[in-house]
Design a protein around this motif. Sequence first.
Motif, PDB file in Angstrom:
ATOM      1  N   ASP A 260       0.800  -1.219   0.000  1.00  0.00           N
ATOM      2  CA  ASP A 260       0.000   0.000   0.000  1.00  0.00           C
ATOM      3  C   ASP A 260       0.839   1.278   0.000  1.00  0.00           C
ATOM      4  OD1 ASP A 260      -2.805  -1.206   0.391  1.00  0.00           O
ATOM      5  OD2 ASP A 260      -1.661  -2.134   1.993  1.00  0.00           O
ATOM      6  N   GLU A 261       1.894   1.294   0.804  1.00  0.00           N
ATOM      7  CA  GLU A 261       2.672   2.527   0.919  1.00  0.00           C
ATOM      8  C   GLU A 261       3.514   2.808  -0.314  1.00  0.00           C
ATOM      9  OE1 GLU A 261       5.913  -0.301   1.694  1.00  0.00           O
ATOM     10  OE2 GLU A 261       3.748  -0.282   1.928  1.00  0.00           O
ATOM     11  N   ALA A 281      -4.871  -1.839   2.890  1.00  0.00           N
ATOM     12  CA  ALA A 281      -5.305  -0.613   3.553  1.00  0.00           C
ATOM     13  C   ALA A 281      -6.674  -0.171   3.065  1.00  0.00           C
ATOM     14  CB  ALA A 281      -4.280   0.496   3.326  1.00  0.00           C
ATOM     15  N   VAL A 292      -6.553   2.663   9.908  1.00  0.00           N
ATOM     16  CA  VAL A 292      -6.004   3.548   8.885  1.00  0.00           C
ATOM     17  C   VAL A 292      -6.189   5.014   9.291  1.00  0.00           C
ATOM     18  CG1 VAL A 292      -6.223   4.316   6.486  1.00  0.00           C
ATOM     19  CG2 VAL A 292      -6.279   1.874   7.022  1.00  0.00           C
ATOM     20  N   HIS A 296      -3.198   7.675   9.746  1.00  0.00           N
ATOM     21  CA  HIS A 296      -3.143   8.969   9.068  1.00  0.00           C
ATOM     22  C   HIS A 296      -3.023  10.108  10.079  1.00  0.00           C
ATOM     23  CE1 HIS A 296      -3.617   7.341   5.186  1.00  0.00           C
ATOM     24  NE2 HIS A 296      -4.933   7.224   5.156  1.00  0.00           N
ATOM     25  N   TRP A 304       0.715   5.528   4.539  1.00  0.00           N
ATOM     26  CA  TRP A 304      -0.188   4.376   4.484  1.00  0.00           C
ATOM     27  C   TRP A 304       0.399   3.193   5.248  1.00  0.00           C
ATOM     28  CZ3 TRP A 304      -5.026   4.635   2.627  1.00  0.00           C
ATOM     29  CH2 TRP A 304      -5.341   5.731   1.832  1.00  0.00           C
ATOM     30  N   ASN A 306       0.835  -0.841   5.904  1.00  0.00           N
ATOM     31  CA  ASN A 306       0.799  -2.012   5.031  1.00  0.00           C
ATOM     32  C   ASN A 306       0.754  -3.280   5.883  1.00  0.00           C
ATOM     33  OD1 ASN A 306       3.406  -2.540   5.917  1.00  0.00           O
ATOM     34  ND2 ASN A 306       4.379  -2.201   3.949  1.00  0.00           N
TER      35      ASN A 306
END
Length: 399
Positions: A260-261, A281, A292, A296, A304, A306
Amino acid sequence: MNFRRRTILAGAAALGAAAAFALPAQAVTVKVGLINTYSGRMASNGDQIQKAVDLYTKLHAKDLPPGVKIEIIKRDDTGINPETAKRLAQELIVRDKVQLLTGVVWTPNAAAIAPLTKEAKVPFIIMNAATSFLTTLSPYIARTSMTLWQASYPLGQWAAKKYKTAYIAVADYGPGHDAQNGFTKGFTAGGGKIVGTVRMPPPTQDFAAYLQRVKDAKPDVLFTFVPAGKSATAFIKGFGELGLRDAGIKLIGPGDIVTDEELPNMGDVPIGVVTMFHYSAAGKRPANRKFVAEYHKAYGANAWPNFISVGAWDAMQAIYDVVRAQKGHIDPDKTMLLLRGWKNPNSPRGPIEIDPRTRDIVQHEYIRVTRKVNGHLANVEIEDIGLVKDPWKTINHKE
């Protein structure tokens, strides 16, 4: 002694006893050794672990019993360095007297540490290292991350229903070997044919020569595993630059290849890539949405989590649970008894548990497709194949 004096002394004694009774319980500190990759080319993976550890601690330190605290002692293995990891573990056990070990991104490092945990009877909760055999190396190991067989074997079964031929390209170390073997078994059992294989040294970021072999072989699908992070991004970019997607070769693999990142760094090449994995995510589970959002809030809207951070997050919950259950007085055998069968029904990845027999994670696996959602790439879960135990242990090995 007159009546008045006796009364005063009796009252003072009673007050003293009450004060002693009211004293808080003696403070207990549980020392946890965290061996992680903080430097080197693959430090981004270690950063995912540390962010999850810090976030969990911030949100849940208040959940410990009164007078109990957890001290995290961090050590940097710098990457795939088993001798360094072993030395760090020895120091943590002998000098720092940790009661628990955790962390470890890399399989060779975890394998080097394992015998020490058995000798010293120090429980070791693996946050990431994913080769199947690791939990067999010591009765004091449990794992909250994954195994490569969990994703690769069912993905091979799925792929055999859609494709006739496959090429396999994997990183040349334990997880890559597991990914290759798991996919091969699932794919060939379903009637698929493997037309070529190649193993690539980890970590590398130059995949052109290997990808050219794949292009020349013209398979229906390329199954690959490389370590998550910058190495995976380099592989995805190479796949696009050498024109494999334009040649009609489909790309599939475990979710390490499109974490995801790293999706924002991959351009549009991952669009349509199919992966099997236990976490995204983009998952719509309430626990994941909350996780999540907290991530954030702590690290910024463009940061993000993972699968590595989720493995660390759940390891921290397991650690907190065993500390709470023992009120900070850690007994290694009782700890392992608590970890066998440990469950977390509200993990961001879905309900999970540790298999009492193998001490390995049992979790849902999802078929995912990388798509553009609201202007950014996301691994969209399209099918839940249910709870999966490590297939390697059920098919090939009896502990």
